[in-house]
Design a protein around this motif. Structure first.
Motif, PDB file in Angstrom:
ATOM      1  N   SER A  64      26.182  10.899 -32.617  1.00  0.00           N
ATOM      2  CA  SER A  64      25.065  10.319 -32.144  1.00  0.00           C
ATOM      3  C   SER A  64      24.887  10.830 -30.621  1.00  0.00           C
ATOM      4  CB  SER A  64      24.972   8.817 -32.223  1.00  0.00           C
ATOM      5  OG  SER A  64      23.737   8.469 -31.788  1.00  0.00           O
ATOM      6  N   ALA A  65      25.718  10.647 -29.866  1.00  0.00           N
ATOM      7  CA  ALA A  65      25.672  11.229 -28.566  1.00  0.00           C
ATOM      8  C   ALA A  65      25.432  12.796 -28.253  1.00  0.00           C
ATOM      9  CB  ALA A  65      26.912  10.758 -27.846  1.00  0.00           C
ATOM     10  N   ILE A  66      26.220  13.475 -29.252  1.00  0.00           N
ATOM     11  CA  ILE A  66      25.980  14.854 -28.995  1.00  0.00           C
ATOM     12  C   ILE A  66      24.564  15.419 -29.614  1.00  0.00           C
ATOM     13  CG2 ILE A  66      26.693  16.891 -30.523  1.00  0.00           C
ATOM     14  CD1 ILE A  66      29.561  15.939 -30.496  1.00  0.00           C
ATOM     15  N   ASP A  67      24.096  14.648 -30.912  1.00  0.00           N
ATOM     16  CA  ASP A  67      22.640  14.779 -31.401  1.00  0.00           C
ATOM     17  C   ASP A  67      21.485  14.532 -30.237  1.00  0.00           C
ATOM     18  OD1 ASP A  67      23.712  16.230 -33.486  1.00  0.00           O
ATOM     19  OD2 ASP A  67      23.390  14.309 -34.773  1.00  0.00           O
ATOM     20  N   ARG A  94      28.720  22.970 -33.098  1.00  0.00           N
ATOM     21  CA  ARG A  94      29.932  23.442 -32.945  1.00  0.00           C
ATOM     22  C   ARG A  94      30.763  22.269 -32.627  1.00  0.00           C
ATOM     23  NH1 ARG A  94      29.509  26.967 -29.129  1.00  0.00           N
ATOM     24  NH2 ARG A  94      30.367  25.640 -27.557  1.00  0.00           N
ATOM     25  N   LYS A  95      30.319  21.345 -31.715  1.00  0.00           N
ATOM     26  CA  LYS A  95      31.289  20.196 -31.326  1.00  0.00           C
ATOM     27  C   LYS A  95      31.286  19.231 -32.445  1.00  0.00           C
ATOM     28  CE  LYS A  95      29.593  20.164 -26.585  1.00  0.00           C
ATOM     29  NZ  LYS A  95      30.748  20.627 -25.841  1.00  0.00           N
ATOM     30  N   VAL A  96      30.109  19.155 -33.163  1.00  0.00           N
ATOM     31  CA  VAL A  96      30.097  18.018 -34.276  1.00  0.00           C
ATOM     32  C   VAL A  96      31.220  18.850 -35.295  1.00  0.00           C
ATOM     33  CG1 VAL A  96      28.844  16.983 -36.241  1.00  0.00           C
ATOM     34  CG2 VAL A  96      28.010  17.082 -34.009  1.00  0.00           C
ATOM     35  N   SER A  97      31.208  20.065 -35.528  1.00  0.00           N
ATOM     36  CA  SER A  97      32.060  20.622 -36.649  1.00  0.00           C
ATOM     37  C   SER A  97      33.387  20.346 -36.369  1.00  0.00           C
ATOM     38  CB  SER A  97      31.494  22.212 -36.612  1.00  0.00           C
ATOM     39  OG  SER A  97      32.647  22.688 -37.474  1.00  0.00           O
ATOM     40  N   ASN A  98      33.726  20.651 -34.709  1.00  0.00           N
ATOM     41  CA  ASN A  98      35.298  20.630 -34.541  1.00  0.00           C
ATOM     42  C   ASN A  98      35.816  18.837 -34.684  1.00  0.00           C
ATOM     43  OD1 ASN A  98      35.348  23.191 -33.715  1.00  0.00           O
ATOM     44  ND2 ASN A  98      34.805  22.840 -31.471  1.00  0.00           N
ATOM     45  N   LEU A  99      34.575  17.964 -34.307  1.00  0.00           N
ATOM     46  CA  LEU A  99      35.112  16.836 -34.418  1.00  0.00           C
ATOM     47  C   LEU A  99      35.514  16.281 -36.091  1.00  0.00           C
ATOM     48  CD1 LEU A  99      32.896  14.630 -32.194  1.00  0.00           C
ATOM     49  CD2 LEU A  99      35.193  14.993 -32.068  1.00  0.00           C
ATOM     50  N   THR A 100      34.622  17.016 -36.754  1.00  0.00           N
ATOM     51  CA  THR A 100      34.945  16.791 -38.352  1.00  0.00           C
ATOM     52  C   THR A 100      36.167  17.390 -38.594  1.00  0.00           C
ATOM     53  OG1 THR A 100      32.558  16.927 -38.354  1.00  0.00           O
ATOM     54  CG2 THR A 100      33.758  17.154 -40.374  1.00  0.00           C
ATOM     55  N   LYS A 101      36.419  18.447 -38.263  1.00  0.00           N
ATOM     56  CA  LYS A 101      37.575  19.227 -38.546  1.00  0.00           C
ATOM     57  C   LYS A 101      38.931  18.212 -38.057  1.00  0.00           C
ATOM     58  CE  LYS A 101      36.268  24.009 -38.156  1.00  0.00           C
ATOM     59  NZ  LYS A 101      36.548  25.178 -37.311  1.00  0.00           N
ATOM     60  N   LEU A 102      38.732  17.860 -36.800  1.00  0.00           N
ATOM     61  CA  LEU A 102      39.916  17.039 -36.389  1.00  0.00           C
ATOM     62  C   LEU A 102      40.160  15.746 -37.041  1.00  0.00           C
ATOM     63  CD1 LEU A 102      41.601  16.393 -33.745  1.00  0.00           C
ATOM     64  CD2 LEU A 102      39.735  15.028 -32.938  1.00  0.00           C
ATOM     65  N   ILE A 103      39.075  15.086 -37.543  1.00  0.00           N
ATOM     66  CA  ILE A 103      39.342  13.846 -38.245  1.00  0.00           C
ATOM     67  C   ILE A 103      39.580  14.119 -39.791  1.00  0.00           C
ATOM     68  CG2 ILE A 103      37.703  12.622 -36.803  1.00  0.00           C
ATOM     69  CD1 ILE A 103      35.782  12.387 -39.109  1.00  0.00           C
TER      70      ILE A 103
END
Length: 85
Positions: free
Chosen positions: A56-59, A74-83
């Motif tokens: 939400s903060a990134i968006d 890219r930031k959201v994608s990296n977070l999704t990969k991380l979790i």
């Protein structure tokens, strides 16, 4: 230094905008770090809530023009990969 009234106004607006952008970037970085901390702790509920807050903060930052839309994606994608690891 600024010679005209409009130049002085632009300096003030730019300073205000820089401060706003800095605050938004800082809070977004903090939200991303909270996701990483929650992942390392292993608590799934904490990961879920931290992830949604970070996305939400990134968006919001992307909508305000602080981050480019591809940077935000890219930031959201990296977070999704991380979790998902």
């Amino acid at each position: 230094m600024a010679n005209t009234q409009s130049a002085k106004k632009r300096i003030g607006k730019t300073a205000k905008r820089q401060l706003r952008n800095k605050m938004i970037k800082s809070s977004t970085k903090t939200a991303i770090k909270k996701v990483a901390a929650a992942v390392s702790s292993g608590d799934k509920d904490a990961v879920r809530t931290a992830y949604f807050k970070a996305v939400s903060a990134i968006d919001k930052a992307s909508a305000k023009g602080v981050f480019h839309k591809n940077n935000a994606a890219r930031k959201v994608s990296n977070l999704t990969k991380l979790i998902n690891k």
